[in-house]
Design a protein around this motif. Structure first.
Motif, PDB file in Angstrom:
ATOM      1  N   ASP A 212     -16.733  -4.995   9.635  1.00 15.31           N
ATOM      2  CA  ASP A 212     -15.719  -4.153   8.987  1.00 15.31           C
ATOM      3  C   ASP A 212     -14.315  -4.684   9.278  1.00 15.31           C
ATOM      4  N   LEU A 213     -14.130  -5.269  10.464  1.00 17.80           N
ATOM      5  CA  LEU A 213     -12.793  -5.748  10.843  1.00 17.80           C
ATOM      6  C   LEU A 213     -12.388  -7.007  10.081  1.00 17.80           C
ATOM      7  N   GLU A 214     -13.383  -7.698   9.498  1.00 19.12           N
ATOM      8  CA  GLU A 214     -13.037  -8.883   8.674  1.00 19.12           C
ATOM      9  C   GLU A 214     -12.156  -8.482   7.488  1.00 19.12           C
ATOM     10  N   HIS A 215     -12.297  -7.235   7.063  1.00 21.61           N
ATOM     11  CA  HIS A 215     -11.527  -6.769   5.907  1.00 21.61           C
ATOM     12  C   HIS A 215     -10.321  -5.935   6.323  1.00 21.61           C
ATOM     13  N   ALA A 216     -10.002  -5.954   7.634  1.00 20.84           N
ATOM     14  CA  ALA A 216      -8.959  -5.053   8.144  1.00 20.84           C
ATOM     15  C   ALA A 216      -7.611  -5.268   7.440  1.00 20.84           C
ATOM     16  N   TRP A 217      -7.172  -6.524   7.310  1.00 19.65           N
ATOM     17  CA  TRP A 217      -5.861  -6.788   6.697  1.00 19.65           C
ATOM     18  C   TRP A 217      -5.783  -6.198   5.291  1.00 19.65           C
ATOM     19  N   GLU A 218      -6.783  -6.506   4.472  1.00 18.74           N
ATOM     20  CA  GLU A 218      -6.805  -6.011   3.085  1.00 18.74           C
ATOM     21  C   GLU A 218      -6.787  -4.487   3.062  1.00 18.74           C
ATOM     22  N   ALA A 219      -7.592  -3.903   3.947  1.00 15.33           N
ATOM     23  CA  ALA A 219      -7.675  -2.434   3.975  1.00 15.33           C
ATOM     24  C   ALA A 219      -6.325  -1.840   4.369  1.00 15.33           C
ATOM     25  N   HIS A 220      -5.645  -2.439   5.353  1.00 11.85           N
ATOM     26  CA  HIS A 220      -4.374  -1.871   5.808  1.00 11.85           C
ATOM     27  C   HIS A 220      -3.267  -2.019   4.766  1.00 11.85           C
ATOM     28  N   ILE A 221      -3.176  -3.193   4.129  1.00 12.91           N
ATOM     29  CA  ILE A 221      -2.039  -3.358   3.203  1.00 12.91           C
ATOM     30  C   ILE A 221      -2.180  -2.448   1.981  1.00 12.91           C
ATOM     31  N   ARG A 222      -3.419  -2.042   1.695  1.00 11.14           N
ATOM     32  CA  ARG A 222      -3.593  -1.170   0.529  1.00 11.14           C
ATOM     33  C   ARG A 222      -3.758   0.293   0.930  1.00 11.14           C
ATOM     34  N   GLY A 223      -3.689   0.539   2.242  1.00  8.92           N
ATOM     35  CA  GLY A 223      -3.979   1.888   2.737  1.00  8.92           C
ATOM     36  C   GLY A 223      -2.870   2.882   2.444  1.00  8.92           C
ATOM     37  N   PRO A 224      -3.177   4.191   2.560  1.00 10.84           N
ATOM     38  CA  PRO A 224      -2.181   5.213   2.304  1.00 10.84           C
ATOM     39  C   PRO A 224      -1.030   5.094   3.305  1.00 10.84           C
ATOM     40  N   HIS A 225       0.171   5.347   2.852  1.00 11.95           N
ATOM     41  CA  HIS A 225       1.401   5.304   3.665  1.00 11.95           C
ATOM     42  C   HIS A 225       1.815   3.886   4.050  1.00 11.95           C
ATOM     43  N   HIS A 226       1.159   2.880   3.512  1.00 13.04           N
ATOM     44  CA  HIS A 226       1.512   1.502   3.846  1.00 13.04           C
ATOM     45  C   HIS A 226       2.145   0.774   2.650  1.00 13.04           C
ATOM     46  N   ASP A 227       2.613   1.537   1.649  1.00 23.24           N
ATOM     47  CA  ASP A 227       3.173   0.943   0.414  1.00 23.24           C
ATOM     48  C   ASP A 227       4.306  -0.040   0.698  1.00 23.24           C
ATOM     49  N   ALA A 228       5.079   0.203   1.767  1.00 20.98           N
ATOM     50  CA  ALA A 228       6.283  -0.606   2.016  1.00 20.98           C
ATOM     51  C   ALA A 228       5.949  -2.070   2.282  1.00 20.98           C
ATOM     52  N   VAL A 229       4.703  -2.385   2.588  1.00 20.05           N
ATOM     53  CA  VAL A 229       4.319  -3.795   2.814  1.00 20.05           C
ATOM     54  C   VAL A 229       4.625  -4.615   1.549  1.00 20.05           C
ATOM     55  N   ALA A 230       4.549  -3.958   0.401  1.00 23.12           N
ATOM     56  CA  ALA A 230       4.801  -4.647  -0.876  1.00 23.12           C
ATOM     57  C   ALA A 230       6.244  -5.114  -1.004  1.00 23.12           C
ATOM     58  N   THR A 231       7.144  -4.606  -0.147  1.00 26.62           N
ATOM     59  CA  THR A 231       8.561  -5.012  -0.234  1.00 26.62           C
ATOM     60  C   THR A 231       8.817  -6.343   0.492  1.00 26.62           C
ATOM     61  N   LEU A 232       7.842  -6.844   1.248  1.00 28.07           N
ATOM     62  CA  LEU A 232       8.029  -8.118   1.966  1.00 28.07           C
ATOM     63  C   LEU A 232       7.972  -9.288   0.986  1.00 28.07           C
ATOM     64  N   THR A 233       8.670 -10.356   1.324  1.00 29.48           N
ATOM     65  CA  THR A 233       8.558 -11.570   0.510  1.00 29.48           C
ATOM     66  C   THR A 233       7.189 -12.197   0.786  1.00 29.48           C
ATOM     67  N   PRO A 234       6.705 -13.082  -0.108  1.00 30.16           N
ATOM     68  CA  PRO A 234       5.407 -13.719   0.150  1.00 30.16           C
ATOM     69  C   PRO A 234       5.387 -14.437   1.500  1.00 30.16           C
ATOM     70  N   THR A 235       6.499 -15.072   1.888  1.00 29.48           N
ATOM     71  CA  THR A 235       6.539 -15.789   3.172  1.00 29.48           C
ATOM     72  C   THR A 235       6.419 -14.816   4.344  1.00 29.48           C
ATOM     73  N   GLN A 236       7.156 -13.709   4.258  1.00 32.07           N
ATOM     74  CA  GLN A 236       7.073 -12.708   5.335  1.00 32.07           C
ATOM     75  C   GLN A 236       5.657 -12.138   5.434  1.00 32.07           C
ATOM     76  N   LYS A 237       5.087 -11.907   4.267  1.00 33.21           N
ATOM     77  CA  LYS A 237       3.751 -11.313   4.234  1.00 33.21           C
ATOM     78  C   LYS A 237       2.712 -12.252   4.865  1.00 33.21           C
ATOM     79  N   GLN A 238       2.852 -13.519   4.541  1.00 30.93           N
ATOM     80  CA  GLN A 238       1.935 -14.516   5.120  1.00 30.93           C
ATOM     81  C   GLN A 238       2.062 -14.570   6.638  1.00 30.93           C
ATOM     82  N   ALA A 239       3.327 -14.548   7.118  1.00 29.95           N
ATOM     83  CA  ALA A 239       3.558 -14.605   8.568  1.00 29.95           C
ATOM     84  C   ALA A 239       2.997 -13.346   9.235  1.00 29.95           C
TER      85      ALA A 239
END
Ligand SMILES: C[S@@+](CC[C@H](N)C(=O)[O-])C[C@H]1O[C@@H](n2cnc3c(N)ncnc32)[C@H](O)[C@@H]1O
Length: 271
Positions: A212-239
């Motif tokens: 289940d933890l293999e999918h943790a990143w995907e689950a968190h970035i799309r999770g409720p209350h985590h919308d602000a992750v979408a405001t990061l630049t692609p470089t920031q998001k990768q880091a």
């Protein structure tokens, strides 16, 4: 109709679960989480049951099995993808006493007051306005009926707390979706605020599989209350992804047992 949900538009939640629908029931913890709520609610024959935010129908199916053919279960969800999976699972289970409806579970004017003896919501309230949903379920509850919901305890799962602490390094302050209901006292208060009398609260631990933890990143970035992750630049998001994944892998070496065990709450109340 206006859909009220903390920071999630109805469209976003629908899309999220339409995407997750095919694999949702493959995670054994999802199955256990839903079935445990039903086990604790202990439905009996002839009950009329609402499974609010039924998803792939895990709790609805367990409830329909518990009541036998004399019981009637209605499963409501906003995601057509999840409902398609629920329909398939119901056919496979050869159950004929479950009806599925695509609707907002917090606003069900098609049902009269007192339509249900038992109203369940497994892992669904974090996507809704808690007070609006519980008030609607109080209206729908028959005298002597029971409402039961499940929620993660505040700060769980730990992998999500680690995600949010790493998000702060990128200037993001993300809210814990489990915070609103994540203690015994808050569940109690949420019932009281909606005019429901709290009865029992059961606190347990629920185990994830390592996979289940293999999918943790995907689950968190799309999770409720985590919308602000979408405001990061692609470089920031990768880091951010790289930092988080490294931290999670390191923590797993020493804290695997803690990372895989999540504290959960099952709360019940009635009229
Ligand atoms: C984490 S899943 C839980 C599904 C199921 N109850 C279970 O335990 O397996 C959350 C579900 O809530 C549904 N949902 C979210 N907001 C909703 C709303 N306002 N009305 C109905 N369903 C909703 C989603 O579409 C998704 O299927």
């Amino acid at each position: 109709m206006i859909f009220v949900a903390a920071s999630n538009s109805r469209y976003r939640v629908e899309t999220l679960f339409d995407t997750r629908a095919t694999t949702y029931s493959n995670h054994s913890w999802h199955v256990r989480y839903a079935e445990r709520l039903v086990e604790l609610a202990a439905p009996t024959s002839e009950m009329r049951i609402l499974d609010a935010a039924t998803g792939t129908g895990l709790a609805a199916i367990a409830a329909a099995r518990a009541t036998g053919p004399a019981g009637q279960v209605v499963g409501v969800d906003i995601s057509s993808g999840m409902l398609t999976r629920a329909r398939d699972a119901i056919v496979k289970a050869k159950l004929v006493n479950i009806e599925l409806i695509r609707a907002d579970a917090a606003a069900l004017p098609q049902f009269e007051e007192g339509s249900f003896d038992l109203i369940l919501c497994s892992a669904g309230l974090l996507y809704m306005s808690v007070n609006a949903a519980l008030r609607e379920w109080r209206r729908l509850l028959a005298p002597g009926g029971l409402v039961g919901f499940s929620t993660m305890r505040e700060g769980f799962p730990l992998a999500a707390t680690l995600f949010r602490s790493h998000a702060r390094r990128y200037g993001l302050t993300l809210t814990d979706p489990s915070a609103a209901l994540g203690t015994r006292r808050r569940c109690h208060q949420a019932f009281l605020d909606a005019g429901i009398i709290p009865s029992n609260v059961v606190e347990e631990s629920l185990r994830f599989a390592l996979g289940d933890l293999e999918h943790a990143w995907e689950a968190h970035i799309r999770g409720p209350h985590h919308d602000a992750v979408a405001t990061l630049t692609p470089t920031q998001k990768q880091a951010f992804q790289r930092d988080y994944t490294t931290a999670l892998t390191n923590l797993l070496r020493t804290e695997e047992d803690n990372l895989l065990a999540s504290k959960v709450i099952y709360a019940f109340g009635g009229g």
